[in-house]
Design a protein around this motif. Structure first.
Motif: not given
Length: 223
Positions: A88-106, A153-162
């Protein structure tokens, strides 16, 4: 830093986005490494909403399978898939604020060594995930990645990923690139974003599953 009970755990993928691209029927030379579908349902928005945080990880075991993300034959990774929950919006805002920004992965290819160490031998492009929340999405790689039998095969998440499925059986577990004594330190950055990095995947998390997979085309067998 005081941590909310909506904290985290973590893992994810990479590439040129092509939502909806599916490999329902695969040619004999094409295999899926990992599992980004079926009964794998990442958490969020229902509590506890947890995500893969600031790390590189891979699935170690699902039931009796102890090589969930291990490449079975030499080939090339051409795409990867990730199943994302919809915070949800509040959950997304919490993760963005505490884990370095927008969700991303590689996507990250690892060559395992001794004592839980592994070397990063290749990576795909980093992908921002927000617009894909609530979807199972496949990304084709701009350039295929060669892999060898036994690579992980791994996954790298510099911020967060749900993309973390919770409440799995006790026989299910995954590892993260964190050292001894750091398994609950989700504020510190441990994502491996450079090739040739060597790190120890000491931390093991049980009853959770990373919801991603990779599409591997095997090399032709010599005649």
């Amino acid at each position: 830093m005081k941590r909310s009970n909506k904290s985290v755990l973590a893992v994810a993928g990479v590439a040129l986005a092509m939502p909806g691209l599916a490999f329902a029927v695969l040619p004999p030379a094409v295999t899926e490494v990992g599992d980004a579908g079926g009964d794998v349902k990442p958490a969020c928005p229902a509590p506890p909403c947890k995500a893969i945080p600031r790390t590189t990880g891979y699935q170690v075991k699902v039931g009796e399978d102890r090589a969930v993300h291990v490449v079975k034959a030499d080939g090339r990774v051409v795409a990867w898939t990730i199943q994302l929950s919809k915070p949800g919006p509040k959950q997304t805002a919490f993760f963005n604020e505490n884990l370095g920004g927008e969700a991303q992965a590689q996507l990250t290819i690892l060559r395992p060594g001794n004592k839980l160490y592994a070397r990063v031998v290749a990576q795909g492009e980093s992908v921002k995930l927000t617009k894909y929340f609530g979807q199972k999405v496949t990304f084709t790689l701009k350039k295929s990645i060669p892999v060898k039998k036994g690579n992980i095969i791994g996954i790298t998440v510099p911020t967060w990923a749900p993309a973390l499925a919770l409440e799995q059986p006790g026989t299910t577990s995954w590892r993260a690139s964190r050292g001894k004594g750091q398994c609950n330190d989700f504020d510190s950055q441990s994502a491996q974003t450079q090739t040739n990095n060597i790190t120890r995947f000491y931390c093991l998390y049980r009853t959770a599953r990373l919801a991603y997979s990779a599409t591997v085309v095997a090399d032709p067998k010599p005649k």
